[in-house]
Design a protein around this motif. Structure first.
Motif, PDB file in Angstrom:
ATOM      1  N   ASP A   1       0.631  -1.218  -0.077  1.00  0.00           N
ATOM      2  CA  ASP A   1       0.030   0.038  -0.012  1.00  0.00           C
ATOM      3  C   ASP A   1       1.038   1.555  -0.033  1.00  0.00           C
ATOM      4  O   ASP A   1       1.227   1.746   0.740  1.00  0.00           O
ATOM      5  CB  ASP A   1      -0.598   0.002   1.372  1.00  0.00           C
ATOM      6  CG  ASP A   1      -1.676   0.397   0.990  1.00  0.00           C
ATOM      7  OD1 ASP A   1      -2.059   2.037   1.000  1.00  0.00           O
ATOM      8  OD2 ASP A   1      -3.424   0.205   1.274  1.00  0.00           O
ATOM      9  N   TRP A   2       1.187   2.077  -1.090  1.00  0.00           N
ATOM     10  CA  TRP A   2       2.503   3.187  -1.199  1.00  0.00           C
ATOM     11  C   TRP A   2       1.496   3.894  -0.098  1.00  0.00           C
ATOM     12  O   TRP A   2       1.721   4.706   0.249  1.00  0.00           O
ATOM     13  CB  TRP A   2       2.209   2.955  -2.676  1.00  0.00           C
ATOM     14  CG  TRP A   2       1.166   4.064  -3.248  1.00  0.00           C
ATOM     15  CD1 TRP A   2      -0.114   3.232  -4.139  1.00  0.00           C
ATOM     16  CD2 TRP A   2       1.048   4.905  -3.546  1.00  0.00           C
ATOM     17  NE1 TRP A   2      -1.087   4.019  -4.692  1.00  0.00           N
ATOM     18  CE2 TRP A   2      -0.582   5.014  -4.083  1.00  0.00           C
ATOM     19  CE3 TRP A   2       0.891   6.127  -3.291  1.00  0.00           C
ATOM     20  CZ2 TRP A   2      -1.693   6.592  -4.635  1.00  0.00           C
ATOM     21  CZ3 TRP A   2       0.921   7.671  -3.378  1.00  0.00           C
ATOM     22  CH2 TRP A   2      -0.975   7.498  -4.137  1.00  0.00           C
ATOM     23  N   GLN A   3      -0.143   4.344  -0.397  1.00  0.00           N
ATOM     24  CA  GLN A   3      -0.275   5.328   0.263  1.00  0.00           C
ATOM     25  C   GLN A   3      -0.178   5.172   1.893  1.00  0.00           C
ATOM     26  O   GLN A   3       0.817   6.237   1.820  1.00  0.00           O
ATOM     27  CB  GLN A   3      -1.926   5.494   0.487  1.00  0.00           C
ATOM     28  CG  GLN A   3      -2.032   6.082  -1.160  1.00  0.00           C
ATOM     29  CD  GLN A   3      -3.656   6.139  -1.092  1.00  0.00           C
ATOM     30  OE1 GLN A   3      -4.498   4.819  -1.259  1.00  0.00           O
ATOM     31  NE2 GLN A   3      -4.530   6.509  -1.894  1.00  0.00           N
TER      32      GLN A   3
ATOM     33  N   GLY B   1      -4.794   3.137   7.943  1.00  0.00           N
ATOM     34  CA  GLY B   1      -4.978   1.087   8.341  1.00  0.00           C
ATOM     35  C   GLY B   1      -6.218   0.558   8.413  1.00  0.00           C
ATOM     36  O   GLY B   1      -7.285  -0.343   7.472  1.00  0.00           O
TER      37      GLY B   1
ATOM     38  N   ARG C   1      -8.821   1.638   5.478  1.00  0.00           N
ATOM     39  CA  ARG C   1      -8.544   0.937   4.335  1.00  0.00           C
ATOM     40  C   ARG C   1      -9.335  -0.814   4.344  1.00  0.00           C
ATOM     41  O   ARG C   1      -9.721  -1.205   3.132  1.00  0.00           O
ATOM     42  CB  ARG C   1      -6.785   1.582   3.917  1.00  0.00           C
ATOM     43  CG  ARG C   1      -6.727   2.715   3.549  1.00  0.00           C
ATOM     44  CD  ARG C   1      -5.723   2.399   3.044  1.00  0.00           C
ATOM     45  NE  ARG C   1      -4.645   2.175   1.722  1.00  0.00           N
ATOM     46  CZ  ARG C   1      -5.534   2.639   0.517  1.00  0.00           C
ATOM     47  NH1 ARG C   1      -6.305   3.656   0.440  1.00  0.00           N
ATOM     48  NH2 ARG C   1      -4.876   2.300  -0.235  1.00  0.00           N
TER      49      ARG C   1
ATOM     50  N   ALA D   1     -10.112  -1.621   0.463  1.00  0.00           N
ATOM     51  CA  ALA D   1      -8.670  -1.259  -0.059  1.00  0.00           C
ATOM     52  C   ALA D   1      -7.518  -2.345   0.529  1.00  0.00           C
ATOM     53  O   ALA D   1      -6.849  -2.823  -0.454  1.00  0.00           O
ATOM     54  CB  ALA D   1      -8.531   0.271   0.289  1.00  0.00           C
ATOM     55  N   LEU D   2      -7.421  -2.920   1.730  1.00  0.00           N
ATOM     56  CA  LEU D   2      -6.492  -3.604   1.958  1.00  0.00           C
ATOM     57  C   LEU D   2      -7.449  -4.674   3.146  1.00  0.00           C
ATOM     58  O   LEU D   2      -8.344  -4.797   3.542  1.00  0.00           O
ATOM     59  CB  LEU D   2      -5.250  -2.292   3.078  1.00  0.00           C
ATOM     60  CG  LEU D   2      -4.660  -2.707   3.550  1.00  0.00           C
ATOM     61  CD1 LEU D   2      -3.741  -2.819   2.073  1.00  0.00           C
ATOM     62  CD2 LEU D   2      -4.099  -2.379   4.231  1.00  0.00           C
TER      63      LEU D   2
ATOM     64  N   GLU E   1      -3.072  -8.184   5.097  1.00  0.00           N
ATOM     65  CA  GLU E   1      -1.793  -6.877   4.656  1.00  0.00           C
ATOM     66  C   GLU E   1      -1.528  -5.863   5.555  1.00  0.00           C
ATOM     67  O   GLU E   1      -0.992  -5.911   5.976  1.00  0.00           O
ATOM     68  CB  GLU E   1      -2.769  -6.617   3.392  1.00  0.00           C
ATOM     69  CG  GLU E   1      -2.850  -7.454   1.693  1.00  0.00           C
ATOM     70  CD  GLU E   1      -3.390  -6.917   0.563  1.00  0.00           C
ATOM     71  OE1 GLU E   1      -3.343  -7.045  -0.363  1.00  0.00           O
ATOM     72  OE2 GLU E   1      -4.284  -5.509   0.909  1.00  0.00           O
TER      73      GLU E   1
END
Length: 599
Positions: A164-166, A270, A273, A278-279, A283
């Motif tokens: 997760d780059w963000q 997190g 997300r 999204a995650l 993860e």
């Protein structure tokens, strides 16, 4: 000021790496440590990834045995590689510091006497023990972990960017803040550590001085005085320790707060997300575990830079010793014919303090004869001996053996020609046997040693000792008397069989009975050798072939006793005073003996 910092830091780094390279570290072993550490780091990077799979699999109620086995295998690999690498690194660190101490020891033995005049022995001991220990600490504890920490951080960041780059970018905002905290505090730690090492060296110097002269301290009731000096040193060490503790106390919570803040933000962000899909939960767990893979190495990096600042200060002092000019042992020319006159040609000498001790001394010391040097205290007699031993270099002029300057001879070969017996007659801790044979590189037979002791009138009292020749003399020969020390020193000089003999007031500290015995031993030692004698008691040198009068560093008279007594005012005055005193002492002894007879 800031503009000058980078070159200084660069020079410090260069000195540090050059010092490590000069110790001939076991490169293959260090390479093995690095490989094992990389395996350990790789295994630690795999664990969070397997954990992610395990969490995601458990959530769908399907347990994958292979994932669990791989996770256990990664843990085992991490543990084994960590254990082996730690032992190998400890071995490498001990080897490096052992080689460094060996280099320092060899260097110290080759340093010239002026170095020891300028540095207290305790400070030098501190360099050998404390400073090398600091350098060892950074090798054993921090050096490899520095590289593996960087790899761990880089590897974790790459995987986090993939996950997760963000969230990763949010986390990376802490990096510049961390460096803004570490760098200024690191500079302060360097200054504090340098001061602490100086203070520790001073304290070690005080300890060495007081303990070596403890009888002087006690006999003059100086315990309270020395106690105050020691207390001051201890207080200074305490203050330096507190200053270092303050910085550590500031650094640790700041780093903890920063990392906890990042952790809270990541968990909160997190969670959002995960809720939006999204995650996955696995993860997020992996992300948090990788975050720890960054936090822990960052802590190790902070410790590394703190220890590095300490090591830089230690390196600076060690390098100063290793780069100091040493005695010249390179010249290979040996002394072939020592039976030549010694010439002092317009010799002058000044100590580093700038005080000139000898002024344009010109003198011939004939071979195979006795030359006595007399004069008031401080006239330069002992300095003259030190120049002959090549402890110092003349400020101007030269000393020649025949037609050859003595500094063109190999130093070891030259000093082999010399035998020195001083007023103190220092002995090394060990047995009488060890001291008689001290410095003799060949095998010495029992018969040779006994003959030397007999000629020094030492054999009889040695046999009366509890263990004979194996009796321990104690530190600085404290377990034997002054006269016994002198005779052991004379036996040592006889065994050495020097061609040039130097006697520095060898009987001045003895009672009349001991002086007679030691003087007889010295006569045996002087026979057939070029002999120089320093003596305050003129009665011991009136038979010398040549007497030199030295006043304030200048030769003011040369001749026999009769010639100087007739022509030299100072010599006549000294001789008259001393012979009157000797006669008075003799009459006092006779009177005491008469009183005893009457009683």
């Amino acid at each position: 000021m800031n503009q000058e910092s980078p070159p200084i830091q660069k020079e410090q780094w260069r000195n540090f790496w050059r010092l490590l390279a000069s110790t001939n570290p076991p490169k293959l072993l260090l390479l093995g440590v690095l490989i094992l550490s990389l395996v350990n780091t790789g295994a630690s990077l795999i664990v969070p990834w397997f954990t992610k799979n395990l969490v995601d699999v458990v959530t769908v109620s399907t347990l994958n045995t292979s994932v669990i086995l791989l996770l256990i295998g990664a843990f085992l690999l991490q543990g084994l590689s960590s254990g082996f690498s730690h032992y190998m690194l400890s071995f490498a660190g001990e080897k490096v510091v052992s080689n460094l101490r060996r280099r320092l020891w060899e260097k110290l033995l080759k340093l010239p006497i002026p170095y020891f005049d300028a540095h207290r022995s305790g400070e030098t001991i501190s360099r050998m023990t404390s400073d090398t220990g600091i350098i060892k600490d950074i090798i054993v504890t921090h050096l490899i972990s520095f590289f593996t920490s960087i790899i761990s951080v880089i590897g974790s960041i790459v995987i986090l960017l993939y996950l997760d780059w963000q969230m990763t970018l949010v986390m990376l905002t802490a990096v510049p803040i961390t460096f803004l905290i570490i760098l200024p505090l690191g500079r302060k730690i360097y200054k504090i550590s340098k001061g602490l090492q100086d203070e520790m060296a001073g304290f070690t110097g005080l300890l060495s001085q007081v303990l070596s002269e403890i009888r002087l301290v006690k006999s003059f009731n100086a315990e309270s005085h020395e106690g105050e000096k020691g207390d001051q040193r201890i207080q200074h060490l305490f203050k330096f320790g507190l200053r270092e503790a303050k910085i550590q106390a500031l650094l640790a919570p700041m780093m903890t707060f920063l990392m906890m803040a990042i952790l809270v933000v990541i968990i909160g962000f997190g969670g959002v997300r995960v809720a939006t899909g999204a995650l996955s939960a696995g993860e997020l767990v992996a992300f948090i575990l990788y975050l720890f893979q960054i936090i822990i190495p960052f802590g190790q990096l902070a410790q590394f830079f703190t220890s590095l600042q300490k090591a830089m200060g230690a390196t600076e002092r060690v390098v100063n010793i290793l780069e100091h000019e040493e005695e010249d042992h390179v010249v290979q020319k040996a002394v072939e014919d020592p039976a030549q006159p010694i010439l002092l040609d317009d010799l002058s000498f000044s100590y580093q303090t700038g005080d000139q001790v000898l002024h344009n001394v010109s003198l011939t010391i004939p071979s195979g004869k006795v030359t006595a040097v007399v004069g008031p205290s401080g006239s330069g007699k002992t300095t003259l001996f030190s120049l002959l031993e090549r402890f110092y270099r003349p400020s101007s002029g030269s000393i020649l053996l025949g037609d050859t300057p003595i500094d063109t001879y190999n130093l070891k070969s030259w000093r082999t020609q010399l035998g020195y017996v001083s007023q103190e007659s220092p002995l090394m801790a060990g047995s009488i046997r060890d001291n008689i044979c001290y410095g003799v590189e060949r095998e010495v037979s029992e018969a040779e040693m006994v003959l030397a002791a007999e000629m020094a009138y030492a054999h009889h009292f040695i046999l009366e000792m509890p263990n004979g020749y194996d009796t321990e003399v104690g530190e600085r020969g404290i377990k034997v008397s002054g006269g016994q020390r002198q005779r052991i020193a004379i036996a040592r000089a006889l065994l050495r069989n020097p061609n040039i003999l130097m006697l520095d007031e060898a009987t001045s500290a003895l009672d009349s009975t001991s002086e007679k015995v030691v003087q007889d031993a010295l006569n045996n030692l002087m026979h057939g050798r070029t002999t120089l004698v320093i003596a305050h008691r003129l009665s011991t040198v009136i038979d010398a072939d040549q007497i030199v009068v030295l006043e304030a560093g200048r030769v003011t008279g040369v001749g026999t006793h009769e010639e100087l007594f007739a022509s030299h005012d100072l010599y006549r005055e000294l001789a008259t005073q001393q012979f009157q005193l000797d006669e008075s002492d003799s009459n006092q002894v006779d009177s005491n003996e008469g009183d005893k007879t009457e009683s």
